[in-house]
Enzyme design. Structure first.
Site, PDB file in Angstrom:
ATOM      1  N   ASP B 324      -9.029 -13.796   5.115  1.00 40.74           N
ATOM      2  CA  ASP B 324      -8.440 -12.572   5.609  1.00 40.74           C
ATOM      3  C   ASP B 324      -9.655 -11.665   5.833  1.00 40.74           C
ATOM      4  O   ASP B 324     -10.672 -11.829   5.176  1.00 40.74           O
ATOM      5  CB  ASP B 324      -7.512 -12.020   4.533  1.00 40.74           C
ATOM      6  CG  ASP B 324      -7.058 -10.629   4.854  1.00 40.74           C
ATOM      7  OD1 ASP B 324      -6.627 -10.418   5.997  1.00 40.74           O
ATOM      8  OD2 ASP B 324      -7.136  -9.764   3.974  1.00 40.74           O
ATOM      9  N   ASP B 515      -7.216 -10.649  -0.193  1.00 40.49           N
ATOM     10  CA  ASP B 515      -7.320  -9.683  -1.286  1.00 40.49           C
ATOM     11  C   ASP B 515      -6.018  -9.623  -2.067  1.00 40.49           C
ATOM     12  O   ASP B 515      -5.890  -8.895  -3.024  1.00 40.49           O
ATOM     13  CB  ASP B 515      -7.727  -8.296  -0.783  1.00 40.49           C
ATOM     14  CG  ASP B 515      -6.738  -7.735   0.216  1.00 40.49           C
ATOM     15  OD1 ASP B 515      -5.718  -8.387   0.471  1.00 40.49           O
ATOM     16  OD2 ASP B 515      -6.994  -6.646   0.746  1.00 40.49           O
ATOM     17  N   ASP B 519      -1.001 -10.881   1.265  1.00 36.67           N
ATOM     18  CA  ASP B 519      -1.245 -12.250   1.711  1.00 36.67           C
ATOM     19  C   ASP B 519      -0.470 -13.279   0.918  1.00 36.67           C
ATOM     20  O   ASP B 519      -0.690 -14.469   1.081  1.00 36.67           O
ATOM     21  CB  ASP B 519      -2.736 -12.575   1.595  1.00 36.67           C
ATOM     22  CG  ASP B 519      -3.566 -11.679   2.475  1.00 36.67           C
ATOM     23  OD1 ASP B 519      -3.111 -11.385   3.592  1.00 36.67           O
ATOM     24  OD2 ASP B 519      -4.646 -11.272   2.044  1.00 36.67           O
TER      25      ASP B 519
END
Lengths: 75, 625
Positions: B324, B515, B519
């Site tokens: 990400d 993080d 997600d």
């Protein structure tokens, strides 16, 4: 009756193969949901039905003594 | 390293020494005098008994309990069998040698267990709580949320909290593996497990002990052993069948050849006894879990929490790492990265923009305010503010009409501005209709991101970015870091779909690094989900398989290296232990090896495998570029 998860110290657990055998024997006992005996940590993690705790602990102790006579669980 | 023997180990050592002396005496006596057989037996039974009485005792107890495949029982049968066929000195010596091996094994095991325990020795034993102005030393569990605790220099922080007074430097190495000390002062959040280095601080606790960082880490690492790798499951299955198979083979070796050939029973029984000596799968049963235990312990020391041996196994085979972008490769906070003035100083530009945005909560606005304040510029509260939704702000500062915002806002007001081709967000400023300049605000890359990507590449791993950010921002970051593949402007469901595509197409397994805040679906979908900088973010710790405790993407490289090393050790041990045993079994069957070699294949191999497993604890060596 309820399912409880507890961790117990093991004394004089001297051989890894014995720990494996004990785990297999204890897993077969009635009332035991899940058991893991860690040779490295010298601990038994037990998930069990606590409706007859005393009887179960006695049976577990017996299983363990059968494999390694000097070994015991500190309940 | 000095190592103290336990009482039991010392006793064993004395018994071994006594056994050796008795054996030498027996050898001498039987060589000088020619004694009757019975006397010979008695003389050799002495060292045998001294060294091995406990083995024999356990063997009998084992038989009573119907444990016929018990190690002690098989060893007893093997050595007494040797004596029965007339090999008195060999029977006694093998029992001695076996006990020496067992002692080594016991020492090596307890030593490695201690090193792992030392690694995880971050649990605080007590806390000093301030109640009614008095300092009381209590167990950390007794401290309630919202109480004040005092931590003096040299002590571990027992609970998570916020610094109330005092300032100090903390060593966070136990949590993050990062040895750089952190300065904290009033109002800063501090995590349990850190070591207070310099001053005394009082801390207002925010979590009970059971939920504090240090407890969560320990729980995680302790529970890791229940998630077993395939290699471990293989060993468990192997161990179940190995002993019975070897014992049956021993019986066949003893019985079959004499029935069909002219080889004597005595020769074959001697050969078969070797089988019994190597019938314990101990080397594998100890060393394989120990390697994973050590690898997980060693990784936690470096700020990488691995939730199980299975994840270690998957990570060792990782072929693609998906990142990400925001908060993972970048800091997730905006900063002014470029500043172009037009007929004024940069201070004037920062003052104008910072003051105009003073009341706004937008992240870009906050970054402008921060940039000005960092330069020590005193800002003024703007008047008559008008918010031009999403394009900027117009207001009056010191009686002058300010316009701060996007290119579109400048165009609307007929101001000539400088065109910017850049990945960040351009914030233009005009005073009384005159253009002052532009600032580029963008999310800054973490300093370690580039190194992490290049090291992953050096390990042969493909890197991909999946981000919801704009095309220009995403591609700029990918180019700066040398990322192989980049997909931008993705909605969360697109991320999952693309991750699935990468998982099915890629070589090896696929890891996703995020993080952890938004997600969770991809974290759980990937073969290995890695959450970063997640200390305190419970949801991420839950969803991820591996947690990097600091914010540094280089932790992924550490995790991959430790996993590969651990798995290599595991396979080395499996191949080595099974290999030696099979060789000894074959050569024993053919009569090329004696019982000494068999004892080595049993306890010697176990000791070597344990020593090898202990390497998993140490840091992987850095390869020179």
């Amino acid at each position: 009756m309820a399912i409880v998860k507890k961790s117990f110290e093991m004394e004089e657990l001297d051989c890894a193969n014995c720990a494996r055998k004990m785990q297999e024997a204890v897993a077969k006992l009635e009332g035991v949901q899940n058991v893991e005996i860690s040779f490295m940590a010298q601990k038994m993690k037990l998930e069990y039905d606590d409706s007859d705790e005393k009887k179960l602990f006695k049976e577990i102790q017996k299983c363990i003594k059968k494999v390694e006579p000097d070994c015991s669980v500190c309940f | 390293m000095k190592f103290k023997l336990t009482k039991k180990q010392k006793k064993m050592l004395y018994r071994i020494i006594a056994g050796i002396l008795l054996l030498i005496a027996a050898e001498v006596v039987t060589h000088i005098f020619s004694l009757p057989t019975l006397a010979n037996i008695v003389i050799f039974l002495l060292p045998f008994g001294v060294a091995g009485y406990d083995v024999v005792r356990k063997a009998f107890l084992g038989v009573g309990n119907k444990q016929l495949f018990d190690e002690n029982f098989l060893m007893t049968v093997a050595t007494i069998g040797a004596m029965a066929v007339g090999e008195y000195s060999e029977g006694a010596a093998v029992m001695l040698f076996y006990q020496v091996g067992e002692l080594f094994q016991s020492i090596a095991t307890s030593r490695s267990r201690k090193s792992v325990a030392a690694l995880m020795d971050i649990r605080p034993d007590s806390a000093v709580v301030i109640r009614d102005g008095e300092r009381l030393e209590v167990h950390p569990e007794e401290v309630e949320v919202g109480e004040l605790i005092e931590v003096t220099a040299g002590e571990k922080l027992p609970l998570d909290g916020i610094v109330e007074s005092g300032e100090t430097t903390l060593n966070t190495a136990a949590l993050t593996g990062e040895s750089l000390p952190r300065e904290v002062t009033g109002g800063d959040e501090v995590l349990s497990g850190c070591v207070n280095l310099t001053g005394t601080i009082t801390v207002r606790t925010t979590k009970p002990f059971g939920e504090s960082t240090v407890s969560k880490i320990l729980e995680l690492v302790e529970n890791a052993s229940s998630k077993k790798a395939r290699a471990e499951n293989f060993i468990t299955k192997f161990a179940r069948y190995y002993t019975p198979v070897v014992v049956i083979a021993a019986v066949l070796v003893a019985v079959l050849p004499p029935l069909f050939t002219d080889i004597s029973f005595k020769t074959q029984i001697t050969r078969a006894l070797n089988f019994l000596v190597v019938s314990c799968p101990c080397a594998l049963v100890i060393s394989v879990p120990m390697s994973f235990f050590g690898g997980i312990g060693g990784a936690s020391r470096q700020g990488v929490l691995i939730k199980g041996g299975n994840y270690m196994e998957t990570l060792s085979k990782v072929g693609t790492v998906i990142f990400d972008k925001t908060g993972t490769l970048t800091k997730g906070e905006f900063g002014v990265t470029e500043l172009i003035t037009n007929g004024c100083t940069s201070e004037e530009l920062l003052f104008a923009a910072g003051s105009a945005e003073l009341a706004s909560n937008h992240p870009i606005a906050r970054s402008l305010v921060k940039a000005a304040q960092d330069k020590g510029i005193a800002l003024k509260r703007p008047e008559k503010c008008t918010d031009h939704s999403g394009r900027g702000i117009s207001c009056v500062i010191d009686g002058e009409q300010m316009l701060v915002g996007s290119a579109a806002l400048m165009k609307e007001n007929g101001i000539k501005y400088r065109e910017i081709q850049n990945s960040g967000t351009a914030v233009h400023v005009a005073k009384n209709g005159v253009y002052m300049g532009v600032m580029i605000v963008s999310d800054m890359l973490k300093p370690e991101s580039a190194e992490a990507v290049s090291q992953l590449k050096a390990l042969g791993i493909k890197t991909v970015i999946l981000t919801g950010d704009t095309k220009s921002a995403g591609e700029a970051a990918a180019a700066a870091l040398g990322i192989d593949e980049v997909h931008t402007e993705l909605m969360p469901q697109d991320k999952v779909a693309l991750a699935e595509k990468l998982i099915s197409e890629g070589d090896g397994s696929t890891a996703f690094v995020g993080d952890g805040i938004n997600d969770a679906p991809v974290l759980s979908r990937a073969d290995v989900g890695i959450a970063m900088g997640a200390m305190g973010a419970d949801a991420a710790i839950e969803a991820a398989d591996i947690v990097l405790m600091d914010d540094k993407p280089t932790g992924i490289v550490t995790a991959v290296k430790i996993s590969r090393k651990t798995l290599r050790i595991v396979y080395e041990n499996i191949v080595f232990a099974i290999g030696i045993k099979v060789i000894v079994l074959i050569t024993s069957a053919l009569g090329f090896t004696n019982m000494w070699a068999a004892v080595f294949a049993d306890v010697g191999v176990a000791v070597i495998a344990i020593l090898n497993a202990m390497r998993a604890l140490s840091k992987p060596r850095k390869k020179k570029a």
